[in-house]
Design a protein around this motif. Structure first.
Motif, mmCIF file in Angstrom:
data_model
loop_
_atom_site.group_PDB
_atom_site.id
_atom_site.type_symbol
_atom_site.label_atom_id
_atom_site.label_comp_id
_atom_site.label_asym_id
_atom_site.label_seq_id
_atom_site.Cartn_x
_atom_site.Cartn_y
_atom_site.Cartn_z
ATOM 1 N N ALA B 27 0.822 -1.136 -0.042
ATOM 2 C CA ALA B 27 0.053 0.164 0.118
ATOM 3 C C ALA B 27 0.468 1.399 -0.095
ATOM 4 O O ALA B 27 0.335 2.477 -0.726
ATOM 5 N N GLU B 46 10.173 3.044 5.916
ATOM 6 C CA GLU B 46 10.356 2.119 6.200
ATOM 7 C C GLU B 46 10.862 1.805 7.047
ATOM 8 O O GLU B 46 11.962 1.748 7.096
ATOM 9 N N ALA B 55 4.231 -7.917 4.149
ATOM 10 C CA ALA B 55 4.059 -8.950 3.817
ATOM 11 C C ALA B 55 3.625 -9.393 2.290
ATOM 12 O O ALA B 55 4.256 -10.707 1.815
ATOM 13 N N ASP B 262 2.736 -0.763 14.424
ATOM 14 C CA ASP B 262 3.087 -0.135 15.339
ATOM 15 C C ASP B 262 1.972 1.258 15.063
ATOM 16 O O ASP B 262 1.491 2.219 15.401
ATOM 17 N N GLU B 399 4.267 -17.258 -4.637
ATOM 18 C CA GLU B 399 3.896 -16.884 -3.337
ATOM 19 C C GLU B 399 4.860 -15.996 -2.660
ATOM 20 O O GLU B 399 6.564 -16.532 -2.865
ATOM 21 N N ASP B 466 -3.779 -3.249 4.407
ATOM 22 C CA ASP B 466 -3.967 -3.760 5.916
ATOM 23 C C ASP B 466 -4.043 -2.973 7.216
ATOM 24 O O ASP B 466 -4.754 -3.810 7.962
ATOM 25 N N HIS B 474 -3.408 -8.226 -1.476
ATOM 26 C CA HIS B 474 -1.941 -8.149 -2.442
ATOM 27 C C HIS B 474 -2.638 -6.379 -3.002
ATOM 28 O O HIS B 474 -2.955 -5.436 -2.627
#
Ligand SMILES: Cc1cc2nc3c(=O)[nH]c(=O)nc-3n(C[C@H](O)[C@H](O)[C@H](O)COP(=O)(O)OP(=O)(O)OC[C@H]3O[C@@H](n4cnc5c(N)ncnc54)[C@H](O)[C@@H]3O)c2cc1C
Ligand code: SF4
Lengths: 97, 662
Positions: B27, B46, B55, B262, B399, B466, B474
Motif C-alpha cells: 500500500a 519504511e 507481507a 505500530d 507466492e 491492511d 495484495h
C-alpha cells in the motif's frame, strides 16, 4: 539526550536460519541490506560473511538468498521441525525435504 | 562487539513534504507513486528495506478481485456485494469496491513498471485457466475469471524502482513512532487527541489535524521530525497480541515480525477512530507450531485444487458446497450448479459462507468414516500437466515465502512434481491445532474507519492496505494505496502549512531515549510474552466485562513496567522495544473494543458470556472506539454507512473515472 555507547551481542535462538560458505561469500552484504527484519550486521572484517545477530527474528522468506550474487554463498535452513515427508509415487520410497 | 553503524542518538533530522507515507509495503509504495504522479513532494518511511519489505515483498501468486479485467464475467458491484455478504455485512464496502474497480488498472500499471502479470512466454498455452488473446492466467473460479495468477516476485522491486524514478524520498530502516497533531486544545506534549469526525472535517474549523510524524532510525538511533500536509498510514495490522514465541519471535505470526501494528498504536494515541477491533479468530498459523505456509500438500490457496490421495494411494473425493461429488479435475474450478461464483480456493474459517464456497475435498472425519487412511498426500503427478506446472513452479515459487524456502529447497532435496507425493499435515491449510483462546487478527480483521476518500476521522490523515478495517490481500493494498495517495496529494495542494508543536516533539523524544538511558534488564520479548498471556486469559474466545476489565488492569500494570524500562543495547533493540510498547497499546485498544460491543456476533467470532444472545438486531452495526483527551469514546455506524457503491465512488473520483481508469 543520550551519549550512551551501543553494542552488538549475538542473540541465542533454538534455530540457525542461515549458513554461509566462507569460500564463496564475497562479503558484499547484499543479504544484510535486503533483510526487512535486519537480523544480520556486516562483519567487522571486510570481505567476510555477515554476522547473524538476531537469529530468532528471521521470518524465513529467503529474500537474502535471492539477493545473493554468488549462488551457494548463503543458504536458508529450515527449522528442524519443518522438514516435510515426500514419497516417490511408484516405489513408495520416503524422503524428507 | 562494537555496533557497526554510527551511533547518533543525539542527532535530529527535520524534513517536510506535501505527502508523508508511513510504511513502504504494498500500500505504501503505491500511495507514494500515486501522490508523486499527482505532483506531490513525497517522503516514504519504511522500517525495513522497501525493495522486499512487508507481507507481499517476497511474492504474491494470486491477485484477487480484478473485476474489470477484460475476461471477468462479474462486475465490481456484484463482486463487492459478494465479499461484503460473505462477511455478514461486517466489511469495508468502500475499500473492497476500490479493489474490485481499480485492481486491473494497477496490474496494467505494474506491467509498465516491469512486473509480470501475463504469460508472455506462452508457458501455459492452451491451459483451461489461460485467455489466449490477453495471455492472462486465472485462479480458482475459471468460469468467472476475476482472480489472476501473477508473478508476484517481480512486483516489489518494480514498485521500489518506480518510487525512486519519481523522486520519492525513501527513508529505509526508519521506524515511524508517533503522529504529530495540531489541535486547538492541545496541551503541549500530552493528551493531544482532538475531536474529529469521519471525513476528517468538523463544521467550520478543523479541531485536530495530523501534520506529520516522528521516527527513529533502526541502525543509527537518529531521531526524525517529519512535517507534512497529508499523512498516509500504510503499516499493516497488529500482530503478536495472543501468539508470541520468545525463542523464535520472527515466526510468531503469519506476517513479518516488524509488521506488528505500530500504525494502529500511533493512530489510536492520536485520536483516530477504529472499528471491528473486537474481531479475532482462533489462530490459524504460527511458525513455532505450524509448517511454513504452502510448505505441505493441501487443497488451499496456492495449492488449489491439487488432487489428494490417502495412505494407501486411494484418490480423495471432492464435493461442491451441496455435497455433490465433483469428479473431473476441471469441475473443481467451476461454481456449483445454481451458484453464481465462488470466492476463494478452499473454504476459509473466516469465510464460512455457503453462498460463496467453492469445491473442496471431504472433511477428514468424513473421510475416516468412509475408511480412508491418514496421512493424506498431495498428488501432483496425477494432475493434468498445466495444472501441475502452475501449482509447482508458478504458484509455489511466485507466492510469498515460497521461491527460496520451498521451490528451491525442495527441488534441491530431490522433490519432483512429476513423481512425488507431498505429505499433508493437519486439516485444510492449517498444519497445527490451536486452543480457542489462542487468537489472531487474520482474514478481515478490524482497523481504521474510513470515508470515501480513505480519510480517517482526523484531518490530514489517510489510511490504506491492511491498516484499514476489514482489509486483506495484495490487490486491495495496491488499489487502496494508490487511491489514498492521489486523494492525499489533492488535499495537500490546498492545505495550509502547520505550526509545529515543540512540546509534542520533545515528549516523544524523551519517551524514546529514556529507554536507551534506562539500563533495565527486562527484554522486549519477555514483555511481549506477558502481553500474549494476558490476552489469552482475559480476551480469549469467551469474553465478559469482568474478564476484560481485569485484563485492562493487568495490561496497565505491564505498562507501568515501562517506567523501569526495557533493555536497549543498540538502535535495533530500541526499535524492538518501541514495537512491544505498541503491541501493548494495541492490546488495550482490542480490549476497549471488546468492552464496547455488548452483544455476541457470529461474523465477528465474538462471544460474550455476559451477553450470550447471538446477533441481536440492534447490534447489527459497526461499533467504533477512539480516544479523546485520554478517555475512550464509543460510537457506532450503520453497516451500510457508505451508501451506494458506484455513486459514492464516482462522486469522489471524477478525474480518475474520466482520465485514468482502464
Ligand atoms: C506469505 C504471504 C503470502 C501472501 N500471498 C498473497 C497472495 O498471493 N495474494 C494476496 O492477495 N495477498 C497475499 N498476502 C497478503 C498481502 O501480502 C498483504 O495483504 C499485503 O502485503 C498488505 O499490504 P500492506 O501494504 O497493507 O502491508 P505490508 O505489505 O505488509 O507493508 C507494511 C509495511 O509497513 C512497514 N512498517 C510497519 N511498521 C512501520 C513503522 N512503524 N514505520 C515504518 N514502516 C513500518 C513494514 O516494514 C512493511 O514494509 C500474503 C501474505 C503473506 C504473509
Ligand atoms: S530469510 Fe528473510 S528474514 Fe530471514 S535473514 Fe533472510 S531476508 Fe531476513
Amino acid at each position: 539526550m543520550t551519549s550512551k555507547k551501543a553494542y552488538a551481542i549475538v542473540d541465542t535462538a533454538p534455530a540457525e536460519p542461515l549458513s554461509f560458505d566462507a569460500d564463496l561469500c564475497i562479503g558484499c552484504n547484499a543479504c544484510v541490506d535486503v533483510c526487512q527484519v535486519d537480523i544480520m550486521i556486516p562483519n567487522p572484517k571486510v570481505g567476510l560473511p555477515p554476522i547473524v545477530l538476531y537469529p530468532g527474528e528471521c521470518w524465513y522468506d529467503g529474500s537474502c538468498v535471492d539477493a545473493c550474487p554468488e549462488p551457494g554463498a548463503i543458504s536458508l535452513n529450515s527449522q528442524a521441525k519443518d522438514r516435510v515427508l515426500f514419497k516417490r509415487k511408484h516405489t513408495g520410497e520416503d524422503f524428507y525435504t | 562487539m562494537e555496533w557497526p553503524y554510527p551511533v547518533e542518538w543525539d542527532r535530529t533530522t527535520e524534513l517536510s513534504a506535501d505527502v508523508l507515507v508511513l510504511g513502504g509495503g504494498i500500500a505504501g509504495c503505491w500511495a507514494a507513486i500515486a501522490a508523486a504522479r499527482h505532483g506531490a513532494d513525497v517522503v516514504l518511511v519504511e522500517k525495513g528495506a522497501t525493495i522486499r519489505s512487508g507481507a507481499g515483498g517476497s511474492g504474491c501468486d494470486h491477485w484477487e478481485s480484478a473485476a474489470t479485467n477484460p475476461c471477468s464475467r462479474i462486475t465490481p458491484e456484484e463482486l463487492t456485494d459478494a465479499i461484503v455478504r460473505s462477511q455478514g455485512g461486517y466489511c469495508n464496502g468502500i475499500s473492497h469496491y476500490i479493489e474490485c474497480r481499480e485492481g486491473y488498472d494497477r496490474l496494467l500499471d505494474l506491467e509498465k513498471m516491469g512486473g509480470k502479470i501475463r504469460d508472455i512466454d506462452d508457458e501455459f498455452r492452451g491451459a483451461d485457466f489461460r485467455d489466449e488473446e490477453t495471455k492472462l492466467l486465472f485462479a480458482y473460479d475459471y468460469l468467472n475469471r476475476f482472480t489472476l495468477r501473477v508473478w508476484g516476485t517481480t512486483f516489489k522491486p518494480a514498485l521500489h524502482e518506480e518510487c525512486k524514478r519519481l523522486g520519492v524520498r525513501i527513508l529505509d530502516r526508519t521506524m515511524a513512532t508517533s503522529l504529530l497533531s495540531e489541535t486547538r486544545r492541545s496541551e503541549a506534549g500530552r493528551g493531544s487527541q482532538g475531536r474529529g469526525r469521519l471525513g476528517g472535517q468538523t463544521d467550520g474549523q478543523p479541531e485536530s489535524r495530523v501534520v506529520g510524524a516522528t521516527a527513529v532510525h533502526a541502525r543509527t538511533g537518529e531521531f526524525f521530525v517529519l512535517g507534512a500536509k497529508a499523512t498516509i498510514l500504510c503499516m499493516s495490522r497488529p500482530s503478536r497480541l495472543w501468539l508470541f514465541s520468545p525463542e523464535l519471535p520472527g515466526v510468531s505470526e503469519f506476517r513479518p515480525p516488524q509488521c506488528n501494528g505500530d500504525g494502529h498504536a500511533m493512530a489510536w494515541r492520536a485520536g483516530a477512530e477504529f472499528t471491528m477491533m473486537e474481531k479475532s479468530v482462533q489462530a490459524e498459523w504460527s511458525g513455532t507450531r505450524s509448517f511454513p505456509p504452502y510448505a505441505t500438500g493441501n487443497t488451499h490457496n496456492t495449492w488449489y485444487a491439487c488432487s489428494m490421495v490417502d495412505a494407501e494411494g486411494r484418490e480423495i473425493p471432492w464435493a461442491d458446497r451441496d455435497g455433490n461429488m465433483v469428479s473431473a479435475v476441471s469441475e473443481r474450478y467451476r461454481p456449483a450448479p445454481g451458484q453464481k461464483l465462488y470466492l476463494k480456493g478452499g473454504c476459509e474459517p473466516d469465510l464460512p459462507s455457503y453462498e460463496f464456497q467453492g469445491p473442496d475435498i471431504l472433511p477428514v472425519d468424513e473421510l475416516l468414516a468412509q475408511g480412508y487412511k491418514l496421512p493424506l498426500y498431495a498428488d501432483l503427478p496425477s494432475m493434468p500437466e498445466h495444472e501441475r506446472r502452475v501449482i509447482w513452479g508458478l504458484m509455489v515459487g511466485e507466492e510469498g515465502k515460497t521461491k527460496v524456502p520451498i521451490l528451491q529447497r525442495y527441488s534441491a532435496a530431490g522433490f519432483d512434481p512429476d513423481e512425488d507425493l507431498l505429505q499433508s499435515y493437519g486439516e485444510g491449510w492449517r498444519s497445527a491445532a490451536f486452543r480457542p483462546p489462542e487468537r489472531q487478527l487474520f482474514g478481515y480483521p478490524g482497523g481504521l474507519m474510513n470515508d470515501w476518500r480513505l480519510r480517517t476521522n482526523l484531518e490530514g490523515l489517510y489510511a490504506a492496505g491492511d491498516q484499514l478495517f476489514a482489509s486483506n490481500c495484495h490487490g486491495h493494498a495496491a488499489t487502496t494505496g494508490h487511491y489514498a495517495g492521489r486523494h492525499a496529494a489533492n488535499y495537500a495542494r490546498s492545505a495550509v502549512s502547520s505550526k509545529r508543536d515543540d512540546g509534542q516533539i520533545e515528549a516523544e523524544r524523551s519517551r524514546i531515549y529514556s529507554l536507551v538511558e534506562g539500563g533495565s534488564v527486562l527484554d522486549w520479548k519477555e514483555m511481549n510474552a506477558a502481553i500474549a498471556e494476558v490476552m489469552q486469559e482475559h480476551c480469549g474466545d469467551t469474553k465478559s466485562e469482568e474478564l476484560l476489565d481485569d485484563g485492562l488492569t493487568k495490561l496497565r500494570e505491564l505498562a507501568r513496567h515501562q517506567a523501569t524500562g526495557l533493555r536497549v543495547r543498540n538502535p535495533h533493540e530500541l526499535v524492538r522495544s518501541l514495537e512491544v510498547l505498541n503491541v501493548l497499546t494495541n492490546a488495550e485498544l482490542v480490549v476497549h473494543a471488546c468492552l464496547a460491543r455488548r452483544a455476541s456476533a457470529k461474523h465477528l467470532h465474538f462471544m460474550r458470556s455476559d451477553f450470550p444472545g447471538l446477533d441481536p438486531p440492534e447490534w447489527h452495526k459497526f461499533v467504533t472506539v477512539r480516544l479523546e483527551n485520554e478517555t475512550v469514546v464509543e460510537g457506532e455506524m450503520p453497516l451500510d454507512y457508505y451508501g451506494s457503491l458506484p455513486e459514492g465512488y464516482e462522486a469522489n473520483n471524477e478525474a480518475y473515472v474520466g482520465r485514468e481508469s482502464s
